[in-house]
Design a protein around this motif. Structure first.
Motif, short mmCIF file in Angstrom:
data_model
loop_
_atom_site.label_atom_id
_atom_site.label_comp_id
_atom_site.label_asym_id
_atom_site.label_seq_id
_atom_site.Cartn_x
_atom_site.Cartn_y
_atom_site.Cartn_z
N ILE A 48 0.71 -5.60 -76.03
CA ILE A 48 1.86 -5.50 -76.90
C ILE A 48 2.99 -4.59 -76.24
CG2 ILE A 48 1.36 -6.27 -79.23
CD1 ILE A 48 0.64 -3.31 -79.95
N ALA A 49 2.62 -4.23 -75.04
CA ALA A 49 3.46 -3.54 -74.32
C ALA A 49 3.76 -2.05 -74.94
CB ALA A 49 4.54 -4.13 -73.76
N CYS A 50 2.97 -1.46 -75.94
CA CYS A 50 3.25 -0.34 -76.80
C CYS A 50 3.37 0.95 -75.71
CB CYS A 50 2.03 -0.09 -77.69
SG CYS A 50 0.73 0.48 -76.79
N CYS A 65 -6.42 2.04 -74.47
CA CYS A 65 -5.79 0.99 -75.05
C CYS A 65 -5.78 1.13 -76.49
CB CYS A 65 -6.30 -0.33 -74.80
SG CYS A 65 -5.61 -1.76 -75.46
N ALA A 66 -4.52 0.97 -77.13
CA ALA A 66 -4.29 1.46 -78.52
C ALA A 66 -4.92 0.28 -79.39
CB ALA A 66 -2.98 1.47 -78.79
N ILE A 67 -5.07 -0.98 -78.80
CA ILE A 67 -5.83 -2.12 -79.84
C ILE A 67 -6.97 -2.37 -79.29
CG2 ILE A 67 -3.34 -2.94 -80.36
CD1 ILE A 67 -3.61 -5.05 -78.49
N THR A 103 -4.05 -13.98 -71.30
CA THR A 103 -3.71 -12.92 -72.15
C THR A 103 -4.99 -11.93 -72.02
OG1 THR A 103 -3.21 -14.80 -73.73
CG2 THR A 103 -3.78 -12.50 -74.74
N TRP A 104 -6.29 -12.17 -71.77
CA TRP A 104 -7.10 -11.00 -71.51
C TRP A 104 -6.72 -10.23 -70.17
CZ3 TRP A 104 -11.26 -11.40 -67.78
CH2 TRP A 104 -12.16 -10.21 -67.82
N ILE A 105 -6.38 -10.96 -69.30
CA ILE A 105 -5.96 -10.37 -67.88
C ILE A 105 -4.72 -9.47 -68.21
CG2 ILE A 105 -4.75 -10.71 -65.80
CD1 ILE A 105 -6.74 -13.13 -65.40
N ASP A 106 -3.76 -9.82 -69.08
CA ASP A 106 -2.62 -8.87 -69.39
C ASP A 106 -3.10 -7.53 -70.10
OD1 ASP A 106 -0.89 -10.45 -68.36
OD2 ASP A 106 -0.12 -11.37 -70.30
N ARG A 107 -4.22 -7.59 -70.75
CA ARG A 107 -4.97 -6.28 -71.47
C ARG A 107 -5.41 -5.49 -70.20
NH1 ARG A 107 -6.73 -6.95 -76.41
NH2 ARG A 107 -7.35 -4.93 -76.41
N GLY A 108 -5.43 -5.98 -69.15
CA GLY A 108 -5.98 -5.10 -67.88
C GLY A 108 -5.05 -4.08 -67.43
N GLN A 109 -3.63 -4.11 -68.11
CA GLN A 109 -2.76 -3.36 -67.93
C GLN A 109 -3.28 -1.82 -67.79
OE1 GLN A 109 -0.09 -3.88 -66.46
NE2 GLN A 109 1.33 -1.81 -66.95
N GLN A 110 -4.19 -1.66 -69.01
CA GLN A 110 -4.56 -0.40 -69.10
C GLN A 110 -5.41 0.27 -67.83
OE1 GLN A 110 -8.38 -0.59 -71.83
NE2 GLN A 110 -7.78 -2.69 -71.69
N PHE A 111 -6.02 -0.92 -67.11
CA PHE A 111 -6.77 -0.29 -65.84
C PHE A 111 -5.83 -0.06 -64.63
CE2 PHE A 111 -9.49 -3.14 -68.23
CZ PHE A 111 -10.59 -2.23 -68.78
N TRP A 112 -4.68 -0.80 -64.63
CA TRP A 112 -3.63 -0.86 -63.83
C TRP A 112 -3.23 0.89 -63.90
CZ3 TRP A 112 1.54 0.41 -63.69
CH2 TRP A 112 2.39 0.25 -62.65
N GLN A 113 -2.81 1.08 -65.03
CA GLN A 113 -2.39 2.59 -65.39
C GLN A 113 -3.15 3.61 -65.04
OE1 GLN A 113 1.05 2.55 -66.71
NE2 GLN A 113 0.62 4.34 -65.55
#
Ligand SMILES: Cc1cc2nc3c(=O)[nH]c(=O)nc-3n(C[C@H](O)[C@H](O)[C@H](O)COP(=O)(O)O)c2cc1C
Length: 200
Positions: A48-50, A65-67, A103-113
């Protein structure tokens, strides 16, 4: 450490499910062991790009990750940390990966960060390779696999993995099309044998 195969189709028993089984068989023949995870079976919420993962520094990766506690994305991420190698078996949907997998891959944003922040639990993972078998219905289309390839490439980089050249198979559309192509089946098994032999 074993191999982990992520099957990306929304269609149970379809061509890429079969490709996942052939990858598993190839790894078995080479002396390894691989578990298949069907991404469609997991409850995955969209990122959700929070900005929580941007603001948070964590010693334990799960807390970034918040969620994370609301769905099963983490259950799928967890094996990547200890796998010898990972593989994807996925169809092409509209020149890309199926939406659940994306959708799952997008949740990988936390790892990129976390990677950008050089957090040791991710930055110090061993260098490894990732692999993919991609199937598409169309026999042509110059850039048919390009979107999927780039997304997988940048997703796995977060885990210190380099994406090997995907095995891209065209003209595989209806359920059962792959089973009719013994040449493709053999190439998938050989691909997996090579993957396992080169992974250590
Ligand atoms: C929503 C959707 C979109 C698709 N988009 C493409 C496409 O852009 N190019 C293509 O060649 N095939 C496309 N296909 C065909 C699939 O790639 C093909 O049927 C594949 O064999 C499906 O694999 P599966 O049996 O593992 O689900 C699409 C199929 C679906 C259901």
């Amino acid at each position: 450490m074993d191999a982990v195969i992520y099957a990306g189709s929304h269609r149970k028993g379809g061509n890429s499910d079969h490709a996942a089984e052939l990858l598993q068989e190839g790894i078995r023949r080479a002396g390894g062991n691989a578990a298949i995870h069907f991404v469609r079976d997991a409850h995955i919420l969209p990122c959700i790009a929070c900005g929580f993962c941007d603001k948070t520094k964590s010693v334990t990766h799960k807390k970034r990750c918040a969620i994370a506690h609301k769905d099963q994305a983490w259950e799928l991420f967890e094996p990547i940390f200890t796998a010898r190698t990972i593989l994807f078996a996925s169809p092409i949907y509209f020149y890309h990966l199926p939406s659940r997998l994306k959708t799952w891959i997008d949740r990988g944003q936390q790892f990129w960060q976390a990677h950008m922040d050089k957090e040791p639990w991710i930055a110090e993972l061993p260098q490894r390779k990732a692999h993919a078998v991609l199937v598409a219905g169309q026999p042509s289309g110059e850039k048919l696999f390009e979107g999927a390839r780039l997304t997988l490439k940048y997703f796995v980089q977060n885990f210190n993995m380099a994406l090997d050249e995907p095995l891209a198979l065209r003209g595989i559309d209806s359920v059962g099309d792959l089973i009719k192509r013994q040449d493709f089946e053999s190439r998938i098994i050989q691909y997996a044998e090579r993957v396992w032999n080169e992974s250590h």
